[in-house]
Structures are given as C-alpha cells and as structure tokens.
Design a protein around this motif. Structure first.
Motif, PDB file in Angstrom:
ATOM      1  N   ARG A 297      38.943  47.447  63.715  1.00  0.00           N
ATOM      2  CA  ARG A 297      37.579  47.314  63.353  1.00  0.00           C
ATOM      3  C   ARG A 297      36.846  48.820  63.838  1.00  0.00           C
ATOM      4  N   GLY A 298      37.620  49.615  64.185  1.00  0.00           N
ATOM      5  CA  GLY A 298      37.287  51.036  64.617  1.00  0.00           C
ATOM      6  C   GLY A 298      36.588  51.018  66.122  1.00  0.00           C
ATOM      7  N   GLU A 299      36.777  49.922  66.796  1.00  0.00           N
ATOM      8  CA  GLU A 299      36.341  49.900  68.326  1.00  0.00           C
ATOM      9  C   GLU A 299      37.251  50.537  69.122  1.00  0.00           C
ATOM     10  N   GLY A 300      37.315  51.311  69.978  1.00  0.00           N
ATOM     11  CA  GLY A 300      38.109  51.803  71.201  1.00  0.00           C
ATOM     12  C   GLY A 300      38.920  53.133  70.569  1.00  0.00           C
ATOM     13  N   ASP A 301      39.869  53.457  71.156  1.00  0.00           N
ATOM     14  CA  ASP A 301      40.425  54.892  71.075  1.00  0.00           C
ATOM     15  C   ASP A 301      41.864  54.634  70.392  1.00  0.00           C
ATOM     16  N   ALA A 302      42.020  54.526  69.164  1.00  0.00           N
ATOM     17  CA  ALA A 302      43.086  54.315  68.366  1.00  0.00           C
ATOM     18  C   ALA A 302      44.262  55.492  68.470  1.00  0.00           C
ATOM     19  N   ARG A 303      43.678  56.416  68.811  1.00  0.00           N
ATOM     20  CA  ARG A 303      44.762  57.703  68.826  1.00  0.00           C
ATOM     21  C   ARG A 303      45.236  57.522  70.212  1.00  0.00           C
ATOM     22  N   ALA A 304      44.423  57.586  71.291  1.00  0.00           N
ATOM     23  CA  ALA A 304      45.144  57.421  72.477  1.00  0.00           C
ATOM     24  C   ALA A 304      46.143  56.204  72.684  1.00  0.00           C
ATOM     25  N   THR A 305      45.807  55.158  72.059  1.00  0.00           N
ATOM     26  CA  THR A 305      46.732  54.048  72.247  1.00  0.00           C
ATOM     27  C   THR A 305      47.994  54.249  71.471  1.00  0.00           C
ATOM     28  N   ALA A 306      48.056  54.919  70.443  1.00  0.00           N
ATOM     29  CA  ALA A 306      49.406  55.282  69.723  1.00  0.00           C
ATOM     30  C   ALA A 306      50.084  56.561  70.524  1.00  0.00           C
ATOM     31  N   ARG A 307      49.226  57.297  71.248  1.00  0.00           N
ATOM     32  CA  ARG A 307      49.867  58.353  71.961  1.00  0.00           C
ATOM     33  C   ARG A 307      50.569  57.830  73.293  1.00  0.00           C
ATOM     34  N   ASP A 308      49.781  56.973  73.794  1.00  0.00           N
ATOM     35  CA  ASP A 308      50.376  56.259  75.133  1.00  0.00           C
ATOM     36  C   ASP A 308      51.942  55.756  74.807  1.00  0.00           C
ATOM     37  N   GLY A 309      52.053  55.040  73.578  1.00  0.00           N
ATOM     38  CA  GLY A 309      53.120  54.283  73.182  1.00  0.00           C
ATOM     39  C   GLY A 309      54.170  55.604  73.007  1.00  0.00           C
ATOM     40  N   LEU A 310      53.844  56.717  72.696  1.00  0.00           N
ATOM     41  CA  LEU A 310      54.801  57.626  72.286  1.00  0.00           C
ATOM     42  C   LEU A 310      55.196  58.342  73.680  1.00  0.00           C
ATOM     43  N   ALA A 311      54.322  58.233  74.687  1.00  0.00           N
ATOM     44  CA  ALA A 311      54.593  58.827  76.091  1.00  0.00           C
ATOM     45  C   ALA A 311      55.739  57.887  76.607  1.00  0.00           C
ATOM     46  N   VAL A 312      55.445  56.565  76.469  1.00  0.00           N
ATOM     47  CA  VAL A 312      56.351  55.964  77.017  1.00  0.00           C
ATOM     48  C   VAL A 312      57.736  56.085  76.254  1.00  0.00           C
ATOM     49  N   VAL A 313      58.174  55.978  75.001  1.00  0.00           N
ATOM     50  CA  VAL A 313      59.283  56.454  74.454  1.00  0.00           C
ATOM     51  C   VAL A 313      59.782  57.555  74.788  1.00  0.00           C
ATOM     52  N   ARG A 314      59.183  58.510  74.860  1.00  0.00           N
ATOM     53  CA  ARG A 314      59.560  60.200  75.237  1.00  0.00           C
ATOM     54  C   ARG A 314      60.099  59.841  76.723  1.00  0.00           C
ATOM     55  N   THR A 315      59.692  59.312  77.734  1.00  0.00           N
ATOM     56  CA  THR A 315      60.074  59.031  78.946  1.00  0.00           C
ATOM     57  C   THR A 315      61.307  58.190  78.977  1.00  0.00           C
ATOM     58  N   LEU A 316      61.320  57.153  78.163  1.00  0.00           N
ATOM     59  CA  LEU A 316      62.567  56.159  78.115  1.00  0.00           C
ATOM     60  C   LEU A 316      63.678  57.028  77.660  1.00  0.00           C
ATOM     61  N   GLU A 317      63.515  58.027  76.596  1.00  0.00           N
ATOM     62  CA  GLU A 317      64.590  58.558  76.130  1.00  0.00           C
ATOM     63  C   GLU A 317      65.152  59.593  77.170  1.00  0.00           C
ATOM     64  N   GLN A 318      64.303  60.328  78.114  1.00  0.00           N
ATOM     65  CA  GLN A 318      64.629  61.051  79.072  1.00  0.00           C
ATOM     66  C   GLN A 318      65.644  60.472  80.029  1.00  0.00           C
ATOM     67  N   LEU A 319      65.063  59.069  80.189  1.00  0.00           N
ATOM     68  CA  LEU A 319      65.789  58.234  81.309  1.00  0.00           C
ATOM     69  C   LEU A 319      67.309  58.229  80.826  1.00  0.00           C
TER      70      LEU A 319
END
Ligand SMILES: NC(=O)c1ccc[n+]([C@@H]2O[C@H](COP(=O)([O-])OP(=O)(O)OC[C@H]3O[C@@H](n4cnc5c(N)ncnc54)[C@H](O)[C@@H]3O)[C@@H](O)[C@H]2O)c1
Length: 328
Positions: A297-319
């Motif tokens: 509904r446009g409340e909150g920061d959707a971009r940040a939420t998606a990017r947080d998911g990317l950071a987790v996958v990036r670190t998992l891939e490194q590990l």
C-alpha cells in the motif's frame, strides 16, 4: 483499514499453510496454488472463498491479484519471483529469496524498475524481541557493540537439499546485518557433511565488519540441545535473545569489564543487575504478513526491504564459497 490488496499463496507444504492462515485472517487471501492435488483440495475446504489452481500462470493472469507469496522449495524462488515481478505483482518470497547474489540482484533491479515490493520472508526481523535488541543497540544502552553471535542448533529436521548454512543461517544472518547495519568485509565458514554427502549439517561462521565488529554463527542439526539464541556483547552491557524462553525472551546483563582505577592497563569485571524487559507476544509471522500488506500500500521503505534481502544472499554466497574452498 480498507482492503485493497489481494494475495495469492503459492506452495502449501509445511510452511505455506501458516502464510495462508495469516493472509486469510487479514482478509487478503484470494488464491491458493500448489502442484499437489491433495493439498489443494484440503486447503480449498478450509478457505472456500479462495480460488485454487496448480498453474502459477493462472494466478499471474488474474489482474485482481496484487501480491504473490512464494513458499515453494528454495530452487524455485528465483524463477517464480522473477515471473511474478515481470507480471507486475508484488512479491513476498520465503527465505532465501535466491540461491545466488546475481539472481537476487536481478530481482531487486526488476522490482525497483517496476516499483514493486520484493520482500524476503526474514521472519525474525518481525520478532518483537529482535526489535528490542535493535533498540538496545541503537540507543547506545549496551555501549559500543563489539560482537554478536547466533546459536541455531537442534537434532531436528535433517534436510537433504539445503545445508545448515542456507537453511538455518539465513535467520541469524538477517538479524546480525539488521542489528549492525553494515555488510561484512570478511565472511568465512567451516563445516562438515556428516550425514548427506555435499550437504553440510554442522557449520561455524566468522564475520568481520568494516567497523571492526565481529560476529559468529553456530548452525547445526547435530546437537544435543535445541538452541535459538542471539547474544550481543557491548562495552557496557550485554543482551541475549533466547527464543526457547517462553517469557523472558530478552535478558539484559549489566556486566562488563572495566579498567581498574589503580593500575594502568589492568581490567576487572563489573557485575550488576539482570533485567528482562516485557516483550509483546505478537506472532512474528502475522507481523511479517502485515508488513507485506503495508508495503504493497506504499507504506514503509520497499527498496530498503529488497536490498536487505540481497545483502543476506550476498553474504550467504560468500560464506558458501569459503565452505566449498572457493577463494572470495
Ligand atoms: N520462515 C520460516 O521459519 C520457515 C520455516 C520453514 C520453511 N520456510 C521456507 O518455506 C519454503 C517452503 O518450505 P517447506 O518446508 O514448506 O517446503 P515443502 O516442500 O513442504 O512445500 C513446498 C510446496 O511447494 C509446492 N510447489 C513446488 N513447486 C511449485 C510450483 N511451481 N507451483 C506451485 N506449487 C509448487 C510443492 O508441491 C509443496 O507442496 C522454503 O523456502 C523454506 O525455506 C520458512
């Protein structure tokens, strides 16, 4: 709140029914999709107002569907999420959102370009106890944070298609990155595949961050104890989130080393009170589902939420790379 979004839950195996229940309670459930006939008919009986299908394309073709919730096996997350975003749907995808950072990056790019929500199902980020830890860290209550470590062990469900790092580590990692608000420069994992060849069941991880903070994760389904614990060590106080505790989910220890006033360079320990703040009893999955509806509904920061998911996958891939002996 006016119901403007309509949600399709895809995948009705072990976890999907919990999502279906919550979206139904929020008045948002429109479709149930699974390849399995038996599961479809069981849940059609429980939710008669929802339409059912085995065909994901049918869900995407419905213009009344705003959001797609994916609770299918991990290897299907990237292709299904991509199809859904390309069809103009908001997506809540169970963890991890993709198995490779490049795939997660592509999903984030599509979501940003089309102004759609791409929310990873990082359940613990909606846990009131994790919010309390974040408050303690950000307010400076613990002093400078030095290290964080997670214990996620249990002689529990032994998975054959996901190792302990991807299955369990994704939870702790999402919390560690959220609490510290930075991405590690060093991510090293050691582990062994004792039960199923190529699937590590015991994994130890070390992370070092640009600020100098460090973190550790012990992930295993070969353990005598069921542990679901995150410890934050600050210079002034320490805090523990123990999800096995029914009432005292978070405990703050007013203890720390301090330099002795009489002799330079010597340390002594200070032990003060132990305190458990009241933590609201709200179901984290309900809060996660509500957050998805709010983002749609446009409340909150959707971009940040998606990017947080990317950071987790990036670190998992490194590990994972270090676990497999691939240099970072
Ligand atoms: N957040 C949590 O705490 C938590 C807990 C358990 C599982 N999960 C996540 O939930 C997801 C599902 O796990 P699970 O244990 O429920 O798996 P599962 O194998 O029990 O269920 C998956 C379901 O998806 C269906 N499916 C597969 N491909 C499909 C397709 N193309 N279209 C429609 N349906 C399809 C299967 O028929 C099956 O019923 C995983 O990503 C897992 O990591 C999260």
């Amino acid at each position: 709140m006016e119901a403007v979004s309509r949600v399709a839950v895809v995948g009705l195996g072990y976890w999907g029914p919990n999502l279906a229940r919550n979206f139904d309670e929020l008045g948002e459930l429109a479709w149930l999709c699974d390849l399995d006939d038996g599961l479809r008919s069981r849940f059609a009986e429980r939710y008669p107002h929802a339409r059912t299908t085995a065909d994901f394309a049918e869900v995407l073709a419905d213009d009344d569907v705003d959001g797609v919730v994916l609770s299918t096996p991990v290897p299907t997350h990237y292709p299904l999420a991509k199809q859904a975003l390309q069809a103009g749907k908001h997506v809540l995808v169970e963890k991890p959102p993709a198995m490779h950072a490049a795939e997660a990056e592509e999903l984030v790019a599509i979501a940003e370009e089309r102004e759609l929500v791409l929310m990873p199902g990082h359940l613990l980020l909606y846990h009131p106890a994790v919010h309390k830890l974040k408050e303690l860290v950000d307010s400076g209550e613990l002093g400078e944070v030095l290290c964080v470590y997670g214990n996620r062990q249990n002689l529990g469900k032994i998975r054959k298609d996901e190792n302990a790092l991807w299955s369990l580590g994704v939870h702790d990692l999402s919390v560690i990155l959220y609490l510290l608000d930075e991405e590690p420069t060093e991510a090293i994992a050691h582990g062994r595949d004792f039960l199923t060849q190529g699937v590590e069941d015991v994994v130890f991880c070390y992370l070092r961050f640009p600020s100098g903070k460090i973190a550790h994760m012990h992930l295993s389904w070969l353990d005598p104890n069921k542990m679901r614990k995150i410890t934050v060590v600050g210079r002034d106080k320490m805090a523990v989130f123990d999800d096995m505790e029914l009432e005292h989910k978070v405990t703050i220890y007013d203890k720390a080393p301090e330099s002795a006033p009489t002799s330079y360079g010597e340390w002594r320990t200070r032990t003060g009170d132990r305190f458990s703040p009241k933590i609201p009893n709200d179901e984290p999955l309900k809060l996660e589902c509500q957050a998805f509806v709010a983002l749609m509904r446009g409340e909150g920061d959707a971009r940040a939420t998606a990017r947080d998911g990317l950071a987790v996958v990036r670190t998992l891939e490194q590990l994972q790379g270090s676990l497999a002996g691939v240099p970072a």
